[in-house]
Design an enzyme around this catalytic site. Structure first.
Site, PDB file in Angstrom:
ATOM      1  CE  LYS A 165      -3.709  -2.542   1.872  1.00 31.59           C
ATOM      2  NZ  LYS A 165      -4.484  -3.195   3.279  1.00 31.59           N
ATOM      3  CD  GLN A 212      -3.451  -4.621   6.115  1.00 30.26           C
ATOM      4  OE1 GLN A 212      -3.448  -3.655   5.484  1.00 30.26           O
ATOM      5  NE2 GLN A 212      -4.210  -5.828   5.921  1.00 30.26           N
ATOM      6  CG  ASP A 247      -9.869  -0.900   4.083  1.00 33.66           C
ATOM      7  OD1 ASP A 247      -9.566  -1.223   2.924  1.00 33.66           O
ATOM      8  OD2 ASP A 247      -9.095  -1.308   5.132  1.00 33.66           O
TER       9      ASP A 247
END
Ligand code: NAP
Length: 283
Positions: A52, A96, A119
């Site tokens: 990322k 994460q 997300d």
């Protein structure tokens, strides 16, 4: 003869589009920042976070990493998220997953401002996905839709089967296909006669998490097969949920693993971060 859906090529085209936008903003002195939080030492998570970070560098975003020890408490993590929520220069926040078992993932996701939830995991953004009024697209399913679009694969009216009903992949994948007018079935571990169902699929999306689970006898001739799975085979080699070598000759299109859905997920995360910037700056 099947055609390979090249996730690296499609993701590059998405990232190049974003990079061009970022460069235009940079000329006006504007910057986009994605904050990425990682808790603990999970090696797969570390690889995802590094990827990322690389994607941020490629498109010209600032990437701020917060690597916290696995002793971090839920309230410490939420305090950090609150600080990032309050910072006007931080456009996207990503925590994460998975988190250590001592931390409630739902509470952490709920703490991220919906306007920075790149997300698209929060209840607010999931709700928006349900009604087809997206701020942020769920990254992996959106990546799949982008690949289908890139290869001019029309889903309208097609029988589509999604194997898997997770909140992250299976459910939102089904919604995006539905919003594109596919006829969608969702299969899961309690589905009976799975092969009967999948043999009727013009488009099959596998999001199971079991190496080489989808075999040739489950595939309709000419099907489009999208493999979301990321698993290790008996030799420790990365592989998908689809038994690629045996399935590919029955397909019209198929994604490889690696090099299929994986790169798309990250590209769509970059797209959501750009969208977050626009939402926060009313442009
Ligand atoms: P998950 O939360 O474990 O969900 C797996 C789903 O598969 C569940 O809905 C489960 O059904 C279903 N399932 C399990 N065994 C089955 C069976 N025998 N028959 C039919 N369905 C079955 O996994 P996930 O987070 O959705 O991820 C799925 C895979 O995608 C994993 O390999 C993951 O690593 C990968 N992934 C890849 C990306 C990417 O960017 N490429 C992103 C996210 C995930 P139940 O609900 O009944 O248990």
């Amino acid at each position: 003869m099947y055609k390979l859906i090249d996730g690296k090529e499609v993701s590059k085209s998405v990232k190049d589009r974003i990079k061009a936008q970022t460069e235009l903003l940079a000329k006006e002195g504007k910057k986009i920042t994605l904050a990425v939080i990682i808790v603990g030492n999970d090696s797969a998570s570390r690889v995802y976070v590094n990827n990322k970070k690389k994607a941020c560098e490629y498109v010209g975003f600032i990437s701020e990493e917060y690597a916290l020890p696995d002793t971090t408490t839920q309230s410490e993590l939420i305090s950090l998220i609150n600080e990032l929520n309050d910072r006007a220069d931080v456009n996207g926040i990503l925590c994460q997953l998975p988190l250590p078992k001592t931390i409630d993932e739902k509470a952490v996701i709920a703490a991220i401002s919906p306007k920075k939830d790149v997300d698209a995991f929060s209840a607010y953004n999931v709700g928006k996905i349900m009604i087809g009024d997206y701020d942020f697209l769920p990254c992996t399913p959106a990546g799949v839709m982008e690949m289908l679009k890139f290869y001019n694969i029309d889903v309208e009216g097609k029988n589509s089967v999604v194997i898997g009903r997770s909140n992250i992949v299976g459910k939102p994948m089904s919604m995006l296909l539905l919003h594109s007018n596919a006829t969608v079935s969702i299969a899961h571990s309690r589905t009976k006669n799975l092969a009967e169902l999948t043999k009727g699929a013009d488009i099959l999306v596998a999001a199971v998490g079991k190496a080489k689970f989808v075999t040739a006898d489950m595939i309709k001739d000419g099907a489009v097969v999208i493999d979301v799975g990321m698993n290790r085979d008996e030799n420790g080699k990365l592989c998908g949920d689809v038994d690629f070598d045996n399935v590919c000759d029955k397909c019209s299109y198929i994604t490889p693993v690696p090099g299929g859905v994986g790169p798309m997920t990250i590209a769509m995360l970059m797209q959501n971060t750009l969208k977050a910037y626009y939402l926060q700056n009313n442009c």
